[in-house]
Design a protein around this motif. Structure first.
Motif, PDB file in Angstrom:
ATOM      1  N   VAL A 459     -12.698  -3.360  77.851  1.00  0.00           N
ATOM      2  CA  VAL A 459     -12.725  -1.907  77.621  1.00  0.00           C
ATOM      3  C   VAL A 459     -12.767  -1.640  76.111  1.00  0.00           C
ATOM      4  O   VAL A 459     -13.542  -0.802  75.628  1.00  0.00           O
ATOM      5  CB  VAL A 459     -11.483  -1.217  78.251  1.00  0.00           C
ATOM      6  N   ILE A 460     -11.966  -2.387  75.379  1.00  0.00           N
ATOM      7  CA  ILE A 460     -11.930  -2.187  73.922  1.00  0.00           C
ATOM      8  C   ILE A 460     -13.283  -2.558  73.311  1.00  0.00           C
ATOM      9  O   ILE A 460     -13.763  -1.887  72.390  1.00  0.00           O
ATOM     10  CB  ILE A 460     -10.779  -3.015  73.302  1.00  0.00           C
ATOM     11  N   ASP A 461     -13.895  -3.602  73.843  1.00  0.00           N
ATOM     12  CA  ASP A 461     -15.192  -4.028  73.292  1.00  0.00           C
ATOM     13  C   ASP A 461     -16.257  -2.939  73.445  1.00  0.00           C
ATOM     14  O   ASP A 461     -17.244  -2.923  72.718  1.00  0.00           O
ATOM     15  CB  ASP A 461     -15.669  -5.322  73.975  1.00  0.00           C
ATOM     16  N   ASN A 462     -16.037  -2.030  74.396  1.00  0.00           N
ATOM     17  CA  ASN A 462     -16.997  -0.921  74.589  1.00  0.00           C
ATOM     18  C   ASN A 462     -16.572   0.350  73.884  1.00  0.00           C
ATOM     19  O   ASN A 462     -16.975   1.456  74.267  1.00  0.00           O
ATOM     20  CB  ASN A 462     -17.119  -0.598  76.089  1.00  0.00           C
ATOM     21  N   GLU A 463     -15.738   0.223  72.871  1.00  0.00           N
ATOM     22  CA  GLU A 463     -15.123   1.416  72.273  1.00  0.00           C
ATOM     23  C   GLU A 463     -16.120   2.348  71.586  1.00  0.00           C
ATOM     24  O   GLU A 463     -15.862   3.545  71.474  1.00  0.00           O
ATOM     25  CB  GLU A 463     -14.018   1.027  71.289  1.00  0.00           C
ATOM     26  N   GLU A 464     -17.266   1.805  71.139  1.00  0.00           N
ATOM     27  CA  GLU A 464     -18.176   2.651  70.359  1.00  0.00           C
ATOM     28  C   GLU A 464     -18.621   3.891  71.134  1.00  0.00           C
ATOM     29  O   GLU A 464     -18.731   4.979  70.593  1.00  0.00           O
ATOM     30  CB  GLU A 464     -19.397   1.850  69.875  1.00  0.00           C
ATOM     31  N   GLN A 465     -18.903   3.702  72.429  1.00  0.00           N
ATOM     32  CA  GLN A 465     -19.333   4.848  73.251  1.00  0.00           C
ATOM     33  C   GLN A 465     -18.263   5.950  73.236  1.00  0.00           C
ATOM     34  O   GLN A 465     -18.556   7.134  73.038  1.00  0.00           O
ATOM     35  CB  GLN A 465     -19.561   4.384  74.700  1.00  0.00           C
ATOM     36  N   VAL A 466     -17.005   5.540  73.407  1.00  0.00           N
ATOM     37  CA  VAL A 466     -15.914   6.520  73.491  1.00  0.00           C
ATOM     38  C   VAL A 466     -15.646   7.135  72.119  1.00  0.00           C
ATOM     39  O   VAL A 466     -15.389   8.333  71.996  1.00  0.00           O
ATOM     40  CB  VAL A 466     -14.644   5.852  74.066  1.00  0.00           C
ATOM     41  N   LYS A 467     -15.720   6.314  71.084  1.00  0.00           N
ATOM     42  CA  LYS A 467     -15.509   6.835  69.727  1.00  0.00           C
ATOM     43  C   LYS A 467     -16.549   7.907  69.420  1.00  0.00           C
ATOM     44  O   LYS A 467     -16.227   8.949  68.843  1.00  0.00           O
ATOM     45  CB  LYS A 467     -15.639   5.706  68.702  1.00  0.00           C
ATOM     46  N   ALA A 468     -17.800   7.637  69.826  1.00  0.00           N
ATOM     47  CA  ALA A 468     -18.872   8.608  69.563  1.00  0.00           C
ATOM     48  C   ALA A 468     -18.577   9.920  70.290  1.00  0.00           C
ATOM     49  O   ALA A 468     -18.774  11.016  69.733  1.00  0.00           O
ATOM     50  CB  ALA A 468     -20.213   8.033  70.007  1.00  0.00           C
ATOM     51  N   PHE A 599     -10.437   7.782  72.543  1.00  0.00           N
ATOM     52  CA  PHE A 599     -11.030   9.122  72.396  1.00  0.00           C
ATOM     53  C   PHE A 599     -10.145   9.990  71.495  1.00  0.00           C
ATOM     54  O   PHE A 599     -10.623  10.613  70.543  1.00  0.00           O
ATOM     55  CB  PHE A 599     -11.165   9.758  73.780  1.00  0.00           C
ATOM     56  N   ALA A 600      -8.847  10.014  71.780  1.00  0.00           N
ATOM     57  CA  ALA A 600      -7.933  10.854  70.992  1.00  0.00           C
ATOM     58  C   ALA A 600      -7.928  10.414  69.534  1.00  0.00           C
ATOM     59  O   ALA A 600      -7.976  11.243  68.615  1.00  0.00           O
ATOM     60  CB  ALA A 600      -6.523  10.776  71.583  1.00  0.00           C
ATOM     61  N   CYS A 601      -7.900   9.109  69.324  1.00  0.00           N
ATOM     62  CA  CYS A 601      -7.857   8.574  67.958  1.00  0.00           C
ATOM     63  C   CYS A 601      -9.141   8.957  67.204  1.00  0.00           C
ATOM     64  O   CYS A 601      -9.081   9.407  66.051  1.00  0.00           O
ATOM     65  CB  CYS A 601      -7.692   7.057  68.044  1.00  0.00           C
ATOM     66  N   ALA A 602     -10.292   8.824  67.877  1.00  0.00           N
ATOM     67  CA  ALA A 602     -11.565   9.137  67.213  1.00  0.00           C
ATOM     68  C   ALA A 602     -11.676  10.633  66.935  1.00  0.00           C
ATOM     69  O   ALA A 602     -12.124  11.053  65.849  1.00  0.00           O
ATOM     70  CB  ALA A 602     -12.730   8.675  68.094  1.00  0.00           C
ATOM     71  N   LEU A 603     -11.275  11.455  67.906  1.00  0.00           N
ATOM     72  CA  LEU A 603     -11.396  12.913  67.734  1.00  0.00           C
ATOM     73  C   LEU A 603     -10.488  13.395  66.590  1.00  0.00           C
ATOM     74  O   LEU A 603     -10.909  14.161  65.716  1.00  0.00           O
ATOM     75  CB  LEU A 603     -11.039  13.600  69.052  1.00  0.00           C
ATOM     76  N   ALA A 604      -9.247  12.896  66.586  1.00  0.00           N
ATOM     77  CA  ALA A 604      -8.307  13.315  65.525  1.00  0.00           C
ATOM     78  C   ALA A 604      -8.789  12.826  64.158  1.00  0.00           C
ATOM     79  O   ALA A 604      -8.673  13.540  63.158  1.00  0.00           O
ATOM     80  CB  ALA A 604      -6.919  12.770  65.826  1.00  0.00           C
ATOM     81  N   THR A 605      -9.344  11.621  64.126  1.00  0.00           N
ATOM     82  CA  THR A 605      -9.857  11.087  62.858  1.00  0.00           C
ATOM     83  C   THR A 605     -11.025  11.951  62.374  1.00  0.00           C
ATOM     84  O   THR A 605     -11.117  12.292  61.184  1.00  0.00           O
ATOM     85  CB  THR A 605     -10.311   9.615  63.050  1.00  0.00           C
ATOM     86  N   ALA A 606     -11.902  12.335  63.322  1.00  0.00           N
ATOM     87  CA  ALA A 606     -13.060  13.174  62.948  1.00  0.00           C
ATOM     88  C   ALA A 606     -12.581  14.527  62.406  1.00  0.00           C
ATOM     89  O   ALA A 606     -13.253  15.138  61.570  1.00  0.00           O
ATOM     90  CB  ALA A 606     -13.966  13.370  64.159  1.00  0.00           C
TER      91      ALA A 606
END
Ligand code: M6R
Length: 624
Positions: A459-468, A599-606
């Motif tokens: 799941v972590i290896d597929n993180e790019e999709q969720v980060k985007a 998702f939460a980490c990427a959204l908050a970082t953005a």
């Protein structure tokens, strides 16, 4: 919440690499994760105490020290403060220095009777420079030091503690006793660190992990006097007491970011190891599950007729997940109660109740109080905790430690997965002991658990999709989360992560509840995460959740669907499908939670937020 560090070194050591201030500032930085709003240090400086304190971060204190340095002392204490009595100002910051500049005190917790004590002291002519309960405790300590304790700082601490109500850790140094720190604890954390010709104190071992892994846990209502070469523990009545020595199993590197942008990001990536390590060493030679730490008589565990899980926040959601498994495997009714609600509800708890207290920090005061209440009612308490030497394991009958390593980010991630894993072990152990499951069934579930770290890694290896997706949705004003069965607490946890680090409205719902109200929230463009149960589990649940996706999509929702590999039934109704590996129903939370964290980490970082230190929150909530 408040972080505390103390250091005593031996004079005249050749090749000295550090002084008190170096150790204390380093320790305070390591304890920053607990959350704070001001910082200060005090060192013995000849006939008096040198101290600096500032509202703001440790960096602000560094600036003051650069302009107004303190001497190379070998005895000192430091503090990061989370404001309770009195706002976060320079004056209210710790240390509080009294007794004509000779006595410095730092304090964690709340002295509940400080206002009466203050009135008594004012009536006797004492004046106060701050609004804090700490200054009251310090003044009382000075009063005893100069009167009935006759210059004995340990005795003065003992007399002071006998008068204090509430929860507290206190550290004191006095210029007239320049080789020691005297510290006390009641329902508030304090650990001793043992070095060579130097000793340490910390709110937790991170306060001194750069210097030693040898630590001693103290009991409640105890006082310790440390010098560079010795430590001595007594209780509040002055009787000698023992600490429990332990060795810290992680090193300073585990508390570093290791190249990740944030601790939260790193801790999300630590999760395969956290689950793997929590499972380590749990089987005996015959393949039976063993929980060596569970030092509760088997006959007592066989008689348990109810399990109550008490916890707060993310830990409570881990408890909700565990409830499904424990009831399914053990056939024992299992409730989950927020720790702060538990004792005020007058719960029905007795000798046949097993209370399970979940806590990453082991210091959450609400949970400590729930544990105490449960034991007063005769229940046995098992803690599931990530922090050695902390209060909740100490207050419980037994503890199963999670081995997630230090969790620094305020938003809990790896602790959640490790808590579920440990609670599952407990459930399986009870099922084994009570004969609800055959050995081969237990082994099969343990094998399923053992396979999870690798799947979490996928799941972590597929993180790019969720980060985007997180970055793309940075301007969303609200995100909803739907789940059913074990997916329901996962939805709640996904919403909590977003609330606490991205500061946007987020709600988790049981998917079946949708038509009872929440669907009214859905309008054009509303992002909704849906955690879809495995089609191989209880099939009617899968199809019901797929229908929910259709319903919300028809009303304009942007559907972000977490579904297992090969579940094509969701494809036509999903705007985005996030795939997780196939896993048995009860294991799915260990996978489905991970994209929500990312998702939460990427959204908050953005959005430009500091994901590790969200506003208004502390890592350890050590007050009720
Ligand atoms: O240390 P604990 O597990 O007892 O902490 C409980 C909650 O305070 C904690 O899970 C909190 O909800 C986190 N900030 C959630 O990310």
């Amino acid at each position: 919440m408040c972080g505390i560090v103390g250091y005593v070194g031996l004079p005249d050591q050749p090749n000295r690499s550090h002084f008190a201030l170096d150790v204390i500032l380093e320790g305070l930085r390591r304890l920053e994760y607990r959350g704070y709003d001001s910082a200060g240090v005090a060192v013995v400086d000849g006939d008096s105490i040198g101290f600096r304190k500032r509202a703001g971060k440790v960096a602000a204190l560094d600036e003051v020290l650069a302009v107004q340095p303190l001497p190379d002392s070998l005895v000192g204490i430091g503090h990061t403060r989370w404001a309770t009595h009195g706002g976060p100002t320079d004056a209210n910051a710790h240390p509080h220095v009294v007794d004509g500049g000779k006595l410095a005190v730092v304090h964690n917790g709340i002295v509940e009777n400080y206002s009466e004590l203050r009135k008594t002291l004012v009536a006797r002519g004492y004046e106060f420079a701050s609004e804090t309960d700490t200054e009251v405790a310090a003044t009382l300590l000075a009063d005893h030091f100069n009167t009935d304790a006759a210059g004995d700082l340990t005795k003065a601490m003992q007399l002071t503690c006998q008068q204090l109500e509430g929860a507290f850790t206190l550290l004191a140094i006095h210029a007239s006793a320049p080789d020691r720190i005297v510290a006390a604890r009641r329902n508030s954390p304090l650990v001793i660190g043992l070095g060579e010709n130097e000793n340490f104190l910390g709110s937790d071992v991170s306060g001194f992990i750069d210097h030693t892994k040898q630590a001693v846990e103290m009991g409640n209502d105890q006082i310790v006097t440390i010098t560079a070469t010795d430590y001595e523990i007594i209780d509040f009545s002055g009787n000698p007491a023992e600490g429990s020595p332990f060795t810290v199993t992680w090193d300073a590197a585990a508390a570093e970011k290791e190249g990740f942008d944030s601790f939260m990001d790193k801790e999300i990536h630590d999760q395969p190891a956290a689950v793997r390590d929590t499972l380590l060493g749990r089987l005996d030679d015959e393949g039976h599950l063993v929980l060596d730490e569970l030092r509760i008589d088997e006959s007592v565990l066989r008689q348990v007729d109810k399990i109550v899980i008490v916890a707060c926040g993310t830990a409570a959601y881990a408890g909700h997940v565990a409830r499904y498994a424990i009831e399914h495997w053990c056939r024992i009714p299992c409730e989950v109660e927020l720790a702060h609600e538990f004792r005020y509800r007058d719960p029905i708890v007795n000798e046949k109740t097993l209370v399970v207290a979940l806590s990453q920090s082991g210091e959450t005061m609400d949970t400590v109080m729930a544990v105490q209440h449960a034991r007063e009612q005769g229940a046995k308490v098992v803690a599931i905790c990530n922090t050695n030497g902390s209060s909740i394991p100490r207050e419980s009958d037994a503890c199963i430690y999670t081995h997630a390593g230090p969790e620094i980010a305020v938003a809990s991630t790896k602790a959640f997965l490790a808590q579920i894993t440990a609670a599952y072990l407990l459930g399986l152990y009870l099922a084994q002991l009570r004969g609800n499951k055959f050995s081969d069934e237990i082994r099969q579930i343990l094998e399923e658990l053992a396979a999870m770290p690798e799947k979490i890694q996928e799941v972590i290896d597929n993180e790019e999709q969720v980060k985007a997706l997180g970055t793309e949705m940075a301007n969303a004003s609200s995100v909803l989360f739907l789940g059913r069965h074990v997916g329901y607490p996962v939805a709640l946890e996904g919403a909590l992560k977003l609330k606490e680090i991205a500061y946007i409205h987020a709600e988790g719902f049981a998917a079946g509840e949708l038509k009872h109200g929440p669907i009214a929230l859905v309008e054009e463009g509303q992002p909704v995460f849906v955690i879809v149960p495995s089609p191989n589990g209880r099939n009617q649940l899968h199809s019901k959740v797929v229908s929910n996706i259709q319903e919300i999509r028809a009303r304009g929702a942007i559907t972000l669907v977490i579904a297992e590999e090969g579940d094509t039934a969701v494809d036509e109704h999903a705007n985005h499908v996030i795939r997780v590996p196939k896993a048995p129903t009860l294991m799915q939370p260990l996978l489905a939670t991970v994209p929500l964290q990312i998702f939460a980490c990427a959204l908050a970082t953005a959005k430009g937020y500091d994901v590790d230190k969200p506003r208004n929150l502390a890592k350890s909530v050590t007050v009720e």
